[in-house]
Design a protein around this motif. Structure first.
Motif, short mmCIF file in Angstrom:
data_model
loop_
_atom_site.label_atom_id
_atom_site.label_comp_id
_atom_site.label_asym_id
_atom_site.label_seq_id
_atom_site.Cartn_x
_atom_site.Cartn_y
_atom_site.Cartn_z
N SER A 8 0.82 -1.22 0.00
CA SER A 8 0.00 0.00 0.00
C SER A 8 0.85 1.27 0.00
O SER A 8 0.40 2.31 -0.46
CB SER A 8 -0.93 0.02 1.22
N SER A 9 2.06 1.16 0.51
CA SER A 9 2.93 2.33 0.61
C SER A 9 3.61 2.70 -0.72
O SER A 9 4.17 3.78 -0.85
CB SER A 9 4.02 2.10 1.66
N LEU A 10 3.55 1.80 -1.70
CA LEU A 10 4.25 2.05 -2.96
C LEU A 10 3.51 3.08 -3.80
O LEU A 10 2.28 3.04 -3.90
CB LEU A 10 4.40 0.74 -3.74
N ASN A 11 4.26 3.98 -4.42
CA ASN A 11 3.60 5.02 -5.22
C ASN A 11 3.27 4.52 -6.63
O ASN A 11 3.78 3.49 -7.09
CB ASN A 11 4.42 6.32 -5.24
N GLU A 12 2.42 5.28 -7.30
CA GLU A 12 1.91 4.90 -8.62
C GLU A 12 3.03 4.69 -9.64
O GLU A 12 3.00 3.75 -10.42
CB GLU A 12 0.92 5.98 -9.11
N GLU A 13 4.01 5.56 -9.60
CA GLU A 13 5.12 5.45 -10.55
C GLU A 13 5.88 4.14 -10.35
O GLU A 13 6.19 3.43 -11.30
CB GLU A 13 6.06 6.65 -10.38
N THR A 14 6.16 3.82 -9.08
CA THR A 14 6.90 2.60 -8.76
C THR A 14 6.15 1.36 -9.24
O THR A 14 6.73 0.48 -9.87
CB THR A 14 7.16 2.52 -7.23
N SER A 16 3.79 1.08 -11.47
CA SER A 16 3.36 1.08 -12.88
C SER A 16 4.49 1.08 -13.89
O SER A 16 4.27 0.71 -15.04
CB SER A 16 2.49 2.31 -13.16
N TRP A 76 -5.04 -0.49 -7.65
CA TRP A 76 -3.96 -1.10 -6.86
C TRP A 76 -4.47 -1.61 -5.51
O TRP A 76 -4.15 -2.72 -5.10
CB TRP A 76 -2.83 -0.09 -6.68
N GLU A 77 -5.27 -0.84 -4.82
CA GLU A 77 -5.75 -1.25 -3.49
C GLU A 77 -6.64 -2.50 -3.62
O GLU A 77 -6.57 -3.40 -2.79
CB GLU A 77 -6.49 -0.09 -2.82
N SER A 138 11.16 -2.22 -5.77
CA SER A 138 10.67 -0.99 -5.15
C SER A 138 11.77 -0.20 -4.45
O SER A 138 11.54 0.92 -4.02
CB SER A 138 9.56 -1.32 -4.16
N ASP A 140 14.82 2.19 -3.98
CA ASP A 140 15.24 3.36 -4.77
C ASP A 140 16.72 3.31 -5.11
O ASP A 140 17.52 2.72 -4.46
CB ASP A 140 14.93 4.64 -4.01
#
Length: 140
Positions: A8-14, A16, A76-77, A138, A140
């Motif tokens: 849930s903590s992952l952002n859309e860019e990561t 997708s 995603w959720e 995921s 960085d």
């Protein structure tokens, strides 16, 4: 759970854009794990009341399954929750599996014999492999 919070903590860019060596995004990898859960759920149940079976095997069609369900554009959720609850159910199945049926088997698409025991163990190691892969992608 820890994995649910992490996903849930992952952002859309990561989720997708980052690709694994099979050119799958994190969203597609989680979708693939949902497909794995749904296919293995069937096998775990059917092999407890059939001594041997030939199932349709989707391994050679993994990317087709991913594409036909458009996991890349799914919510995603929703994917996280479906993955979580499907696996909670599979844990329930494994807990109560009939131990006298662990040698029952199915044939995969390469005509390899796979016992119920091997399939359960294989399911769990496949799950861990892809979750670890998501963690790696995921970073960085």
């Amino acid at each position: 759970s820890k994995e649910e919070a992490f996903l849930s903590s992952l952002n859309e860019e990561t989720i997708s854009l980052r690709l694994n060596k099979q050119d799958r995004t994190i969203k597609q990898i989680l979708g693939h794990l949902i497909d794995s859960a749904s296919n293995n759920h069937q096998r775990m149940i059917r092999l407890q009341y059939n001594r041997n079976l030939v199932f349709p095997d989707y391994r050679q069609d993994n990317d087709l399954w991913i594409a036909l369900q458009d996991y890349q554009h799914a919510d995603w959720e929703n994917l996280i929750q479906l993955w979580k609850y499907y696996n909670l159910h599979i844990i329930q199945i494994i807990k109560v599996v009939d131990l006298t049926k662990l040698d029952n088997y199915w044939y995969d698409f390469e005509r390899q014999k796979v016992t119920l025991k091997e399939m359960i163990e294989g399911y769990l190691s496949h799950l861990h492999l892809h979750i670890n892969e998501i963690h790696e992608l995921s970073c960085d």
